[in-house]
Design a protein around this motif. Structure first.
Motif, PDB file in Angstrom:
ATOM      1  N   THR A  93       0.828  -1.204   0.000  1.00 47.94           N
ATOM      2  CA  THR A  93       0.000   0.000   0.000  1.00 47.94           C
ATOM      3  C   THR A  93       0.865   1.258   0.000  1.00 47.94           C
ATOM      4  OG1 THR A  93      -1.777  -1.155   1.183  1.00 47.94           O
ATOM      5  CG2 THR A  93      -1.779   1.256   1.262  1.00 47.94           C
ATOM      6  N   ASN A  94       1.874   1.275   0.856  1.00 44.50           N
ATOM      7  CA  ASN A  94       2.744   2.452   0.930  1.00 44.50           C
ATOM      8  C   ASN A  94       3.499   2.677  -0.379  1.00 44.50           C
ATOM      9  OD1 ASN A  94       1.983   2.905   3.585  1.00 44.50           O
ATOM     10  ND2 ASN A  94       3.662   1.698   4.425  1.00 44.50           N
ATOM     11  N   MET A  95       3.920   1.600  -1.036  1.00 38.37           N
ATOM     12  CA  MET A  95       4.651   1.752  -2.292  1.00 38.37           C
ATOM     13  C   MET A  95       3.727   2.180  -3.422  1.00 38.37           C
ATOM     14  SD  MET A  95       7.369  -1.424  -2.087  1.00 38.37           S
ATOM     15  CE  MET A  95       8.161  -0.972  -3.631  1.00 38.37           C
ATOM     16  N   VAL A  96       2.475   1.733  -3.396  1.00 34.52           N
ATOM     17  CA  VAL A  96       1.517   2.166  -4.418  1.00 34.52           C
ATOM     18  C   VAL A  96       1.240   3.660  -4.276  1.00 34.52           C
ATOM     19  CG1 VAL A  96      -0.887   1.987  -5.171  1.00 34.52           C
ATOM     20  CG2 VAL A  96       0.441  -0.085  -4.768  1.00 34.52           C
ATOM     21  N   VAL A  97       1.060   4.133  -3.057  1.00 31.69           N
ATOM     22  CA  VAL A  97       0.805   5.557  -2.830  1.00 31.69           C
ATOM     23  C   VAL A  97       2.036   6.381  -3.186  1.00 31.69           C
ATOM     24  CG1 VAL A  97       0.283   7.282  -1.064  1.00 31.69           C
ATOM     25  CG2 VAL A  97      -0.946   5.106  -1.094  1.00 31.69           C
ATOM     26  N   ALA A 152      -5.903   0.930  -2.328  1.00 35.11           N
ATOM     27  CA  ALA A 152      -4.797   0.004  -2.559  1.00 35.11           C
ATOM     28  C   ALA A 152      -4.779  -1.090  -1.511  1.00 35.11           C
ATOM     29  CB  ALA A 152      -3.473   0.769  -2.562  1.00 35.11           C
ATOM     30  N   PHE A 153      -5.098  -0.743  -0.259  1.00 38.44           N
ATOM     31  CA  PHE A 153      -5.132  -1.752   0.807  1.00 38.44           C
ATOM     32  C   PHE A 153      -6.219  -2.787   0.523  1.00 38.44           C
ATOM     33  CE2 PHE A 153      -6.301  -3.635   4.807  1.00 38.44           C
ATOM     34  CZ  PHE A 153      -5.101  -3.779   5.486  1.00 38.44           C
ATOM     35  N   ASP A 154      -7.443  -2.340   0.223  1.00 32.97           N
ATOM     36  CA  ASP A 154      -8.533  -3.272  -0.079  1.00 32.97           C
ATOM     37  C   ASP A 154      -8.210  -4.133  -1.291  1.00 32.97           C
ATOM     38  OD1 ASP A 154      -9.947  -2.364   2.045  1.00 32.97           O
ATOM     39  OD2 ASP A 154     -11.662  -1.601   0.904  1.00 32.97           O
ATOM     40  N   TYR A 155      -7.588  -3.534  -2.295  1.00 30.09           N
ATOM     41  CA  TYR A 155      -7.265  -4.258  -3.522  1.00 30.09           C
ATOM     42  C   TYR A 155      -6.357  -5.450  -3.225  1.00 30.09           C
ATOM     43  CZ  TYR A 155      -5.722  -5.033  -8.358  1.00 30.09           C
ATOM     44  OH  TYR A 155      -5.433  -5.590  -9.589  1.00 30.09           O
ATOM     45  N   PHE A 158      -8.361  -7.897  -0.150  1.00 27.70           N
ATOM     46  CA  PHE A 158      -9.575  -8.623  -0.507  1.00 27.70           C
ATOM     47  C   PHE A 158      -9.713  -8.898  -1.997  1.00 27.70           C
ATOM     48  CE2 PHE A 158     -10.651  -5.572   2.999  1.00 27.70           C
ATOM     49  CZ  PHE A 158     -10.428  -6.485   4.025  1.00 27.70           C
ATOM     50  N   GLY A 159      -8.805  -8.389  -2.814  1.00 30.95           N
ATOM     51  CA  GLY A 159      -8.895  -8.601  -4.252  1.00 30.95           C
ATOM     52  C   GLY A 159      -9.907  -7.710  -4.933  1.00 30.95           C
ATOM     53  N   ASN A 160     -10.527  -6.782  -4.196  1.00 34.20           N
ATOM     54  CA  ASN A 160     -11.534  -5.870  -4.727  1.00 34.20           C
ATOM     55  C   ASN A 160     -11.434  -4.542  -3.994  1.00 34.20           C
ATOM     56  OD1 ASN A 160     -13.680  -7.886  -6.261  1.00 34.20           O
ATOM     57  ND2 ASN A 160     -12.832  -8.827  -4.418  1.00 34.20           N
ATOM     58  N   CYS A 161     -11.777  -3.452  -4.686  1.00 31.85           N
ATOM     59  CA  CYS A 161     -11.923  -2.160  -4.018  1.00 31.85           C
ATOM     60  C   CYS A 161     -12.983  -1.353  -4.756  1.00 31.85           C
ATOM     61  CB  CYS A 161     -10.597  -1.406  -3.946  1.00 31.85           C
ATOM     62  SG  CYS A 161      -9.894  -0.905  -5.533  1.00 31.85           S
ATOM     63  N   PHE A 162     -13.647  -0.464  -4.011  1.00 37.38           N
ATOM     64  CA  PHE A 162     -14.753   0.319  -4.559  1.00 37.38           C
ATOM     65  C   PHE A 162     -14.538   1.794  -4.223  1.00 37.38           C
ATOM     66  CE2 PHE A 162     -16.379  -3.930  -4.163  1.00 37.38           C
ATOM     67  CZ  PHE A 162     -17.219  -4.087  -5.260  1.00 37.38           C
ATOM     68  N   ALA A 163     -14.691   2.642  -5.230  1.00 38.06           N
ATOM     69  CA  ALA A 163     -14.567   4.088  -5.069  1.00 38.06           C
ATOM     70  C   ALA A 163     -15.835   4.744  -5.598  1.00 38.06           C
ATOM     71  CB  ALA A 163     -13.345   4.619  -5.811  1.00 38.06           C
ATOM     72  N   GLU A 164     -16.399   5.660  -4.825  1.00 41.27           N
ATOM     73  CA  GLU A 164     -17.631   6.351  -5.219  1.00 41.27           C
ATOM     74  C   GLU A 164     -17.319   7.794  -5.609  1.00 41.27           C
ATOM     75  OE1 GLU A 164     -22.193   7.165  -3.621  1.00 41.27           O
ATOM     76  OE2 GLU A 164     -20.613   6.593  -2.218  1.00 41.27           O
ATOM     77  N   LEU A 165     -17.807   8.196  -6.771  1.00 38.01           N
ATOM     78  CA  LEU A 165     -17.688   9.570  -7.247  1.00 38.01           C
ATOM     79  C   LEU A 165     -19.007  10.291  -6.977  1.00 38.01           C
ATOM     80  CD1 LEU A 165     -16.074   8.826 -10.734  1.00 38.01           C
ATOM     81  CD2 LEU A 165     -14.880   9.509  -8.653  1.00 38.01           C
ATOM     82  N   VAL A 166     -18.925  11.435  -6.309  1.00 38.98           N
ATOM     83  CA  VAL A 166     -20.123  12.230  -6.014  1.00 38.98           C
ATOM     84  C   VAL A 166     -19.926  13.586  -6.666  1.00 38.98           C
ATOM     85  CG1 VAL A 166     -21.615  13.178  -4.230  1.00 38.98           C
ATOM     86  CG2 VAL A 166     -20.421  11.007  -3.831  1.00 38.98           C
ATOM     87  N   HIS A 176     -13.848   6.232  -0.554  1.00 36.96           N
ATOM     88  CA  HIS A 176     -13.580   4.794  -0.485  1.00 36.96           C
ATOM     89  C   HIS A 176     -14.774   4.128   0.172  1.00 36.96           C
ATOM     90  CE1 HIS A 176     -12.426   1.556   2.423  1.00 36.96           C
ATOM     91  NE2 HIS A 176     -12.009   1.008   1.304  1.00 36.96           N
ATOM     92  N   VAL A 177     -15.301   3.068  -0.448  1.00 41.87           N
ATOM     93  CA  VAL A 177     -16.461   2.352   0.085  1.00 41.87           C
ATOM     94  C   VAL A 177     -15.992   1.000   0.610  1.00 41.87           C
ATOM     95  CG1 VAL A 177     -18.778   1.501  -0.362  1.00 41.87           C
ATOM     96  CG2 VAL A 177     -17.928   3.487  -1.616  1.00 41.87           C
ATOM     97  N   PRO A 178     -16.197   0.689   1.903  1.00 38.80           N
ATOM     98  CA  PRO A 178     -15.759  -0.598   2.454  1.00 38.80           C
ATOM     99  C   PRO A 178     -16.462  -1.773   1.784  1.00 38.80           C
ATOM    100  CG  PRO A 178     -16.254   0.972   4.209  1.00 38.80           C
ATOM    101  CD  PRO A 178     -16.756   1.576   2.933  1.00 38.80           C
ATOM    102  N   MET A 179     -15.766  -2.911   1.758  1.00 37.20           N
ATOM    103  CA  MET A 179     -16.293  -4.100   1.091  1.00 37.20           C
ATOM    104  C   MET A 179     -17.602  -4.583   1.700  1.00 37.20           C
ATOM    105  SD  MET A 179     -14.761  -5.532  -1.545  1.00 37.20           S
ATOM    106  CE  MET A 179     -15.229  -7.240  -1.295  1.00 37.20           C
TER     107      MET A 179
END
Length: 437
Positions: A93-97, A152-155, A158-166, A176-179
């Motif tokens: 996660t830290n390296m992705v950021v 990046a952590f969720d990805y 858990f192999g999945n991540c969700f982001a919501e655009l408002v 960031h939307v929790p699994m």
């Protein structure tokens, strides 16, 4: 003519036995079943619902992978309790950021390799406006880097991540939307997932319903990006789902370390074993019997009281107790075989190695440094550069192209101080340099 069989003679004075003789008043046992076709333990077969199962149940929503999040909770427990796995996911996660974002006027993470590199042609005023904008990208006060870190952590976890655009007038928020809050709308015949259900308590939502009856409690259905929902209170919503590919899975992905899930559980169990030793006074596992002339109810109460008094919360180094009628078995203690400490140390080493391999990571970066020919610094620098090119860049490209840059595009279209065509890259630096050596 077939002769009829004559039943054997019985003693008329002998009482008739109705079933086996019962000498145990109360006991408990555990059985573990396996699928005879695969020889796998049933809980380890985490299957996504098939189209047939969804249609038979009339389900409109698909969870990961059941309504009560049993599989997701097991992943959360493993990620939080396996030291090696947690360290690797945090490092990824830290390296992705990375060190921060690099504003580009061209494509910052194109899948096509060209000779022309993207360049930043922004003046200081524009850069200051952009930096102010991404310092708070939602009502929770998160920065864009913080949201990228959670995704990046969720990805990886858990192999999945969700982001919501408002989207609103002059701005666009990114969440960031929790699994555990996610339910995917069942795909139609075209196999396209068009929307996502977001809710805090999916356990109370019938998966065959539309979920609209829980709208007052916060349930909402959000279209998949690039589609947006109709404006409500001036806000339009869209969601992005990024998943890791897994063979046989359509709705959700699986983390790449899933092959080491049981090894990660072993790391947790070894810790729990030692904790239970303290709680149980370092008493080894055993089989304890007491003579007692009591009813089944009384025996069960006695077992419950002794178990509450002398056993810990773990599932190891416990005492198995029985109340029997035979006085010869009074206070009969049968100790079980006890594993030696050395065997557990070897098992812990094997578990850590398996977790590292499943994550495509290196042992030195996971905290198991071994010196190379020119020292540990050289080894860490070379391995980090290798992982940066083979593991981290892929994640950065996916999250930038699927989440961050679409967010910038929608922000620009909404009237935010984001120039049209602006995209972000990620600045990466190695913590161990030649000068450090």
């Amino acid at each position: 003519m077939r002769q009829a069989k004559i039943p054997p003679k019985t003693n008329p004075k002998q009482p008739t036995r109705r079933g086996p003789k019962k000498s145990i008043l109360a006991s408990s046992s555990v059985t573990i079943g396996a699928d005879p076709m695969t020889h796998l333990i049933a809980p380890d077969i985490f299957n996504e619902p098939t189209r047939e199962r969804l249609e038979m149940g009339g389900n409109k929503w698909v969870r990961f992978f059941d309504q009560n999040d049993t599989f997701l909770k097991s992943l959360i427990a493993v990620v939080n309790n396996s030291p090696t796995l947690r360290r690797i996911i945090n490092d990824k996660t830290n390296m992705v950021v990375g060190d921060g974002f690099i504003p580009m006027t061209g494509r910052s993470n194109s899948m096509l390799t060209t000779n022309k590199a993207a360049e930043a042609t922004l003046n200081p005023a524009e850069l200051n406006a952009i930096e102010d904008y991404i310092e708070k990208v939602n009502m929770h006060g998160h920065t864009l880097q913080e949201v990228l870190g959670m995704l990046a952590f969720d990805y990886d976890a858990f192999g999945n991540c969700f982001a919501e655009l408002v989207q609103g007038d002059g701005f666009c928020y990114l969440y960031h939307v929790p699994m555990y809050m996610i339910g995917l709308r069942r795909a139609g015949e075209d196999r396209v997932i068009r929307s996502v259900g977001i809710y805090d308590n999916w356990e109370e939502v019938p998966l065959a319903s539309e979920g609209t009856q829980y709208a007052e409690k916060g349930f909402r259905e959000v279209p998949m990006y690039p589609e947006f929902s109709p404006a409500i209170d001036g806000l339009r919503r869209s969601i992005v789902h990024v998943k890791q590919y897994a063979a046989g899975y359509f709705y959700f992905g699986l983390p790449e370390w899933i092959g080491a899930k049981m090894w990660a559980e072993i790391e947790y169990r070894i810790q729990r074993l030692n904790t239970s030793k303290f709680e149980n006074g370092f008493m080894p596992s055993g089989f304890l019997q007491f003579f007692g002339s009591m009813s089944t109810t009384e025996a069960s109460k006695m077992l419950a009281a002794i178990e509450k008094k002398f056993t810990g919360t773990g599932n190891n180094h416990e005492i198995f107790m029985q109340v029997v009628r035979d006085e010869k078995l009074k206070a009969n203690w049968v100790p079980m075989t006890v594993m030696q400490d050395g065997e557990f140390m070897d098992l812990q080493t094997l578990a850590a190695s398996a977790i590292v391999v499943a994550n495509r990571w290196s042992k030195s970066l996971a905290g198991f440094a071994t010196e190379g020919q020119l020292g540990t610094n050289q080894q860490i620098r070379q391995e980090m550069e290798y992982l940066q090119n083979t593991v981290i860049k892929q994640r950065q490209n996916v999250l930038l192209s699927r989440v961050i840059n679409p967010y910038l595009k929608v922000s620009s279209e909404s009237g935010a101080p984001i120039p049209a065509g602006l995209q972000f890259g990620v600045s990466n630096s190695l913590p161990v340099s030649f000068m450090g050596e």
